[in-house]
Design a protein around this motif. Structure first.
Motif, mmCIF file in Angstrom:
data_model
loop_
_atom_site.group_PDB
_atom_site.id
_atom_site.type_symbol
_atom_site.label_atom_id
_atom_site.label_comp_id
_atom_site.label_asym_id
_atom_site.label_seq_id
_atom_site.Cartn_x
_atom_site.Cartn_y
_atom_site.Cartn_z
ATOM 1 N N PHE A 63 0.317 -1.712 5.780
ATOM 2 C CA PHE A 63 0.442 -0.963 4.531
ATOM 3 C C PHE A 63 0.053 -1.844 3.340
ATOM 4 C CE2 PHE A 63 2.783 0.458 0.815
ATOM 5 C CZ PHE A 63 2.641 1.841 0.843
ATOM 6 N N HIS A 64 0.599 -3.052 3.271
ATOM 7 C CA HIS A 64 0.328 -3.935 2.140
ATOM 8 C C HIS A 64 -1.122 -4.425 2.157
ATOM 9 C CE1 HIS A 64 4.482 -5.066 0.402
ATOM 10 N NE2 HIS A 64 4.561 -3.883 1.005
ATOM 11 N N ASN A 69 -7.607 -3.723 -2.057
ATOM 12 C CA ASN A 69 -9.018 -3.801 -1.647
ATOM 13 C C ASN A 69 -9.309 -3.078 -0.340
ATOM 14 O OD1 ASN A 69 -9.235 -5.428 -3.899
ATOM 15 N ND2 ASN A 69 -10.303 -7.103 -2.861
ATOM 16 N N GLY A 70 -8.436 -2.189 0.082
ATOM 17 C CA GLY A 70 -8.658 -1.460 1.324
ATOM 18 C C GLY A 70 -8.181 -2.230 2.544
ATOM 19 N N CYS A 71 -8.337 -1.620 3.711
ATOM 20 C CA CYS A 71 -7.842 -2.181 4.975
ATOM 21 C C CYS A 71 -8.835 -3.215 5.492
ATOM 22 C CB CYS A 71 -7.634 -1.078 5.998
ATOM 23 S SG CYS A 71 -6.634 0.314 5.413
ATOM 24 N N ASP A 72 -8.714 -4.442 4.987
ATOM 25 C CA ASP A 72 -9.729 -5.459 5.249
ATOM 26 C C ASP A 72 -9.155 -6.788 5.740
ATOM 27 O OD1 ASP A 72 -8.494 -6.347 2.962
ATOM 28 O OD2 ASP A 72 -10.312 -6.478 1.746
ATOM 29 N N ASN A 306 -7.984 4.456 6.483
ATOM 30 C CA ASN A 306 -9.369 4.651 6.080
ATOM 31 C C ASN A 306 -9.594 4.352 4.597
ATOM 32 O OD1 ASN A 306 -11.400 6.049 8.146
ATOM 33 N ND2 ASN A 306 -9.315 6.585 8.684
ATOM 34 N N ILE A 307 -8.670 3.640 3.960
ATOM 35 C CA ILE A 307 -8.880 3.247 2.573
ATOM 36 C C ILE A 307 -9.904 2.113 2.527
ATOM 37 C CG2 ILE A 307 -7.836 2.313 0.486
ATOM 38 C CD1 ILE A 307 -5.180 3.512 1.343
ATOM 39 N N SER A 308 -11.079 2.416 2.052
ATOM 40 C CA SER A 308 -12.146 1.439 1.761
ATOM 41 C C SER A 308 -12.350 0.379 2.839
ATOM 42 C CB SER A 308 -11.850 0.746 0.429
ATOM 43 O OG SER A 308 -11.703 1.680 -0.604
#
Length: 327
Positions: A63-64, A69-72, A306-308
């Motif tokens: 989650f954090h 900057n998205g799931c990176d 799927n965030i960025s």
């Protein structure tokens, strides 16, 4: 809105959001690392034997990560000559944990299929496995993320929702990430297991919003219990259960707690106690049906994942989750 319509609408939104990045796929590693999920699961199950909190901690790491900057995988990077770590941000410092287990997962995965699975995908898989191992739902994790070569300390300080923030602020933070009110209530249900330090909620116990009095929405019996655990001059790092009823199980008790004014964080309780809020009916729906909550949680986790994402040739697959390759 009925439970069935709520589930259908949420799944439709999740599929729409997932469709925005067709490069992520549940079958991404089928030919290159087909056993990755079982490898991740084996390491987490071993860690669970000595650390009952690890599953909640791994869900929180994902989650954090995704909210900055998205799931990176950027949350995993430590300080170096080129990196200022997100781990030192106020929402993370002394709070996020499980990094050693992530390192162990990465080592096990590298031994089986070197240079293939990203650290960002490891976090996504670990979140699903952790929820499932704790009694929660399962879902097909979409994969194919790559790892960031940068971190964003200021973004971690500003973008991650805080436990003392109001419903309106948290709603805005979710909206900026493409997550709606249903996702907010659903993903907040992750507080159905795990622990928190007194510093995250102590103002509610003694001096809520500068009033010199406790938060009036707190159940008085629960308030007295929390004041015993977290006295005014006690350690701010003392831990207490997020869910006082089933602290290690992923279930829908979190929502019944809100109905009983036993939400630990201000951000939790406001989902139910804010007059006229659209979140109230969702809390009631999830409290009355664990199946409804589980179905919504699965779809919201897919949506959040799927965030960025970095895909294709963007980013890299780190060989060590703590460090940029060659850094």
């Amino acid at each position: 809105m009925s439970s069935t319509l709520l589930i259908s609408a949420t799944l439709a939104l999740a599929l729409l959001f997932v469709g925005s990045d067709a490069q992520l796929s549940a079958t991404f590693y089928n030919s290159t690392c087909p056993n990755v999920t079982s490898i991740v699961s084996n390491v987490i199950q071993q860690a669970q034997q000595s650390d009952v909190r690890i599953t909640a901690s791994l869900l929180r790491l994902h989650f954090h990560d995704c909210f900055v900057n998205g799931c990176d995988g950027s949350i995993l990077l430590v300080n170096s000559s080129t990196i200022v770590t997100e781990q030192d941000a106020l929402p993370n410092v002394g709070s996020v944990r499980g990094f050693g287990v992530v390192d162990n997962i990465k080592t096990a995965v590298e031994n089986s299929c070197p240079g293939v699975v990203s650290c960002a995908d490891i976090l996504a898989i670990a979140a699903e496995v952790s929820v499932s191992l704790s009694g929660g739902p399962t879902w097909n994790v979409l994969l194919g993320r790559r790892d960031s070569t940068i971190a964003n300390l200021s973004g971690a300080n500003s973008d991650i929702p805080a436990p003392f923030e109001s419903l309106s602020i948290i709603t805005t933070k979710f909206s900026v990430k493409g997550l709606d009110t249903n996702d907010l209530v659903t993903l907040s249900g992750g507080h159905t297991f795990g622990r928190s330090r007194c510093l995250n909620f102590i103002s509610r116990l003694y001096n809520f919003s500068g009033t010199g009095s406790p938060d009036p929405t707190l159940n008085t019996t629960y308030l007295a219990t929390l004041q015993q655990i977290c006295p005014q001059n006690g350690s701010p790092n003392t831990l207490t259960n997020l869910d006082p009823i089933t602290p290690n199980t992923f279930d829908n008790n979190y929502y019944a707690n809100l109905q009983n004014n036993q939400g630990l964080f201000q951000s939790d309780q406001e989902l139910f106690s804010t007059t006229g809020a659209s979140t109230i009916s969702i809390v009631n729906s999830f409290s009355s049906s664990q199946n409804t909550f589980f179905q919504n949680f699965a779809s919201s986790m897919i949506k959040m994942g799927n965030i960025s994402p970095l895909t294709g040739t963007n980013g890299q697959v780190r060989s060590d989750c703590k460090l940029v390759n060659g850094g």
